[in-house]
Design an enzyme around this catalytic site. Structure first.
Site, PDB file in Angstrom:
ATOM      1  N   ASP A 197      42.099  44.450  37.162  1.00 16.42           N
ATOM      2  CA  ASP A 197      41.172  43.325  37.263  1.00 16.42           C
ATOM      3  C   ASP A 197      41.036  42.642  35.903  1.00 16.42           C
ATOM      4  O   ASP A 197      40.850  43.304  34.878  1.00 16.42           O
ATOM      5  CB  ASP A 197      39.804  43.827  37.732  1.00 16.42           C
ATOM      6  CG  ASP A 197      38.896  42.715  38.203  1.00 16.42           C
ATOM      7  OD1 ASP A 197      38.715  41.746  37.440  1.00 16.42           O
ATOM      8  OD2 ASP A 197      38.379  42.803  39.324  1.00 16.42           O
ATOM      9  N   CYS A 234      45.621  33.546  30.087  1.00 20.05           N
ATOM     10  CA  CYS A 234      45.293  34.965  30.235  1.00 20.05           C
ATOM     11  C   CYS A 234      45.991  35.611  31.425  1.00 20.05           C
ATOM     12  O   CYS A 234      46.058  36.846  31.509  1.00 20.05           O
ATOM     13  CB  CYS A 234      43.784  35.185  30.304  1.00 20.05           C
ATOM     14  SG  CYS A 234      42.929  34.316  31.632  1.00 20.05           S
ATOM     15  N   HIS A 290      39.520  56.001  49.266  1.00 20.24           N
ATOM     16  CA  HIS A 290      39.097  54.708  48.720  1.00 20.24           C
ATOM     17  C   HIS A 290      39.783  53.566  49.455  1.00 20.24           C
ATOM     18  O   HIS A 290      40.967  53.613  49.758  1.00 20.24           O
ATOM     19  CB  HIS A 290      39.435  54.637  47.228  1.00 20.24           C
ATOM     20  CG  HIS A 290      38.647  53.611  46.479  1.00 20.24           C
ATOM     21  ND1 HIS A 290      38.880  52.264  46.593  1.00 20.24           N
ATOM     22  CD2 HIS A 290      37.619  53.738  45.601  1.00 20.24           C
ATOM     23  CE1 HIS A 290      38.043  51.607  45.816  1.00 20.24           C
ATOM     24  NE2 HIS A 290      37.267  52.478  45.197  1.00 20.24           N
ATOM     25  N   GLU A 304      42.402  54.171  58.734  1.00 23.20           N
ATOM     26  CA  GLU A 304      41.130  53.438  58.718  1.00 23.20           C
ATOM     27  C   GLU A 304      41.336  51.994  58.254  1.00 23.20           C
ATOM     28  O   GLU A 304      42.047  51.723  57.293  1.00 23.20           O
ATOM     29  CB  GLU A 304      40.118  54.086  57.776  1.00 23.20           C
ATOM     30  CG  GLU A 304      38.796  53.313  57.753  1.00 23.20           C
ATOM     31  CD  GLU A 304      37.849  53.687  56.639  1.00 23.20           C
ATOM     32  OE1 GLU A 304      36.754  53.086  56.592  1.00 23.20           O
ATOM     33  OE2 GLU A 304      38.199  54.553  55.815  1.00 23.20           O
ATOM     34  N   ASP A 327      44.516  49.155  40.927  1.00 21.30           N
ATOM     35  CA  ASP A 327      43.758  47.903  40.934  1.00 21.30           C
ATOM     36  C   ASP A 327      43.566  47.467  39.490  1.00 21.30           C
ATOM     37  O   ASP A 327      42.949  48.184  38.692  1.00 21.30           O
ATOM     38  CB  ASP A 327      42.403  48.129  41.617  1.00 21.30           C
ATOM     39  CG  ASP A 327      41.563  46.857  41.698  1.00 21.30           C
ATOM     40  OD1 ASP A 327      42.070  45.785  41.326  1.00 21.30           O
ATOM     41  OD2 ASP A 327      40.402  46.944  42.139  1.00 21.30           O
ATOM     42  N   ARG A 338      42.221  36.295  43.604  1.00 22.25           N
ATOM     43  CA  ARG A 338      41.293  35.687  42.646  1.00 22.25           C
ATOM     44  C   ARG A 338      41.677  35.987  41.193  1.00 22.25           C
ATOM     45  O   ARG A 338      42.206  35.136  40.498  1.00 22.25           O
ATOM     46  CB  ARG A 338      39.859  36.150  42.917  1.00 22.25           C
ATOM     47  CG  ARG A 338      38.819  35.339  42.145  1.00 22.25           C
ATOM     48  CD  ARG A 338      37.401  35.778  42.456  1.00 22.25           C
ATOM     49  NE  ARG A 338      36.429  34.827  41.917  1.00 22.25           N
ATOM     50  CZ  ARG A 338      35.102  35.004  41.953  1.00 22.25           C
ATOM     51  NH1 ARG A 338      34.595  36.094  42.520  1.00 22.25           N
ATOM     52  NH2 ARG A 338      34.294  34.104  41.437  1.00 22.25           N
ATOM     53  N   SER A 392      45.587  39.609  44.184  1.00 23.42           N
ATOM     54  CA  SER A 392      44.343  39.900  44.894  1.00 23.42           C
ATOM     55  C   SER A 392      43.718  38.671  45.554  1.00 23.42           C
ATOM     56  O   SER A 392      42.870  38.802  46.431  1.00 23.42           O
ATOM     57  CB  SER A 392      43.323  40.511  43.933  1.00 23.42           C
ATOM     58  OG  SER A 392      42.881  39.529  42.999  1.00 23.42           O
ATOM     59  N   ASP A 396      41.693  51.172  36.939  1.00 24.08           N
ATOM     60  CA  ASP A 396      40.453  51.747  37.453  1.00 24.08           C
ATOM     61  C   ASP A 396      40.809  53.091  38.084  1.00 24.08           C
ATOM     62  O   ASP A 396      41.367  53.148  39.179  1.00 24.08           O
ATOM     63  CB  ASP A 396      39.835  50.812  38.494  1.00 24.08           C
ATOM     64  CG  ASP A 396      38.461  51.279  38.960  1.00 24.08           C
ATOM     65  OD1 ASP A 396      38.182  52.491  38.869  1.00 24.08           O
ATOM     66  OD2 ASP A 396      37.680  50.434  39.442  1.00 24.08           O
TER      67      ASP A 396
END
Length: 496
Positions: free
Chosen positions: A111, A131, A316, A44, A109, A162, A160, A307
């Site tokens: 973040d 950071c 997912h 997919e 993932d 960003r 990613s 996550d």
């Protein structure tokens, strides 16, 4: 670098998807050498188009068909999903319940927004060079555990575009994992627990699990520069009160009285760390309880925050490498682990800068060939003249390594097949090294669930009992099959 204007994205995407996207290596990656017939067709893809039009369950007969569709629709964002039981674009024609995800890479993932409670330089979607060290630590900690603890080999780490990083674990056996196994892997890799209302999110007790010790060793290399110098976590009373809240009360008050006498965060940390180390030395002598407050602080401030929902769900979706972030314009590029500390997210090429570089490369080519037109094939090769080239090379090397491993495995199986036809007395058949590795992996899960919260005194007895049931070739490797349920869930991981 040419500044990025989000309004220009519709004009820039066709150039990127025609001249700079590594369609060849991308198709080879997701095709996995045709490991199963129609494997690529069952994958997919999801596109986010202009005006936030979201299109799921896209699938394509070949990488070339996907390439044509990308260049036709110019999606703002590309997501990759699972390999399904039926072609995703025909899911509405399949009987209810029959359309199911079969396998997918194990993905992680990470973040930056999940660290907002421990970083002072930025918040929300903002990042800076200070950071960003948290992402470097996350990659180092998780990648070490994937390789050394869980025996995984093919990992693709990607920025990613960003404020975070993604990891794709592409081993053949791992792609077949059930949601339960995926969740267990995330649980093994998780030490920071609790929501916003939880003050102390890391708790270490004896015996200390080897994963914890190894993770502390990684974090410690970055802690002084990141937390003490960069974030200045012990720089003033308000900051050090947050840190002291993470250690036992009997250590808290004496340190609170001593901290004002020290010059900076580094000196205060040495004071706290020395006090904790003395309790551990005394605890070893049986005089008092050992305290790991300094380790807990380092882990709470720096340990990766995963996550679990992204990782455990086979169906997912996750953002594709080389997709463009629509707000920053930065391309989602693979990370070179050999140069991870030098990676600068602000130096990642934007779609605007790439198009400018491609135009410059095209102008140079036209000057060299008087009167000649820029051929489409020539433009495709021009990405090597842009700042995206080193990232594409990292991706190509990753795909090539997977292909070499696949060829080696086929040769090994072919050799074993021939050895199996030898007359009695011939060369004995070698045991499958992948079986040994997977057996080691299952032991680690058993180790985690049985020992991470239980006394180590029972480890040797359990280990001897479990090894007694293993084939002779696997005894003494520190391996065990956890339960029949896990083995069943890990179908395709190899016979033990």
């Amino acid at each position: 670098m040419v500044p990025f204007e989000p309004a220009a994205l519709p004009e820039l995407l066709p150039v990127l998807l025609t001249a700079a996207f590594p369609h060849g290596a991308y198709g080879r990656w997701l095709g996995y050498g045709g490991v199963v017939k129609n494997y690529f067709q069952l994958r997919e893809f999801s596109f986010t188009l202009r005006d936030d039009i979201y299109v799921r369950f896209q699938s394509f007969g070949s990488p070339q068909e996907l390439e044509r569709e990308l260049q036709r629709t110019n999606p703002y964002k590309i997501d990759i999903g699972a390999v399904y039981s039926h072609r995703p674009n025909q899911h509405n024609t399949v009987h209810l319940g029959a359309f199911q995800p079969q396998e997918k890479e194990l993905v992680f993932d990470i973040d930056m927004t999940d660290y907002d409670d421990v970083r002072t330089c930025c918040s929300s979607a903002e990042i800076c060079s200070k950071c960003w060290t948290l992402m470097t630590i996350a990659v180092r900690v998780i990648d070490r555990a994937l390789v050394e603890d869980l025996g995984m080999r093919h990992r693709l780490w990607v920025y990613s575009g960003r404020r975070g990083v993604h990891c794709w674990v592409c081993d053949d056996a791992v792609r077949k994992w059930s949601p339960a196994l995926r969740a267990a892997a995330v649980e093994y890799l998780t030490l920071v627990k609790g929501g916003a209302e939880t003050v102390k999110k890391v708790n270490i007790s004896e015996p200390v699990h080897p994963f914890v010790r190894r993770s502390v060793a990684v974090v410690e290399k970055y802690f002084e520069a990141y937390a003490l110098a960069g974030q200045d976590i012990l720089g003033n009373p308000e900051s050090w009160d947050k840190v002291l809240a993470l250690i036992p009360e009997d250590h808290r008050e004496p340190l609170r009285g001593e901290f004002p006498k020290k010059r900076d965060s580094a000196q205060r940390w040495e004071l706290l760390k020395g006090r904790m180390e003395r309790t551990r030395r005394a605890g070893g002598a049986g005089r008092s309880a050992a305290c790991y407050g300094d380790w807990e602080i380092m882990l709470q401030y720096c340990f990766p925050r995963l996550d679990i929902n992204v990782s455990k769900g086979v169906g997912h979706l996750l953002k594709s490498p080389f997709s463009v972030h629509p707000k920053t314009g930065r391309v989602s590029v693979p990370l070179d682990l050999q140069k991870l500390e030098q990676f600068d997210p602000f130096a990642v090429p934007t779609i605007s800068s790439l198009c400018h570089e491609l135009d410059a490369a095209g102008d140079d080519g036209e000057q060299q060939e008087e009167g000649g037109e820029t051929e489409p094939k020539r433009r495709v090769r021009d990405y090597k003249k842009t700042s995206l080239a080193p990232y594409v090379r990292v991706f190509e090397q990753f795909v090539e390594e997977m292909e070499r491993a696949r060829r080696g495995e086929l040769l090994r199986r072919s050799g074993e097949s021939r050895a199996g036809t030898q007359p009695e007395g011939g060369t004995p058949k070698r045991r499958d090294p992948l079986a040994r590795r997977n057996c080691r992996f299952f032991f680690l899960f058993w180790f985690f669930f049985s020992v991470k919260t239980s006394p180590l005194s029972s480890l040797q007895t359990c280990k001897e009992t479990s090894e007694a049931s293993l084939p002779g070739g696997h005894r003494g490797t520190g391996s065990a099959i956890v339960t029949s349920a896990i083995v069943t869930s890990a179908a395709g991981c190899g016979d033990h």
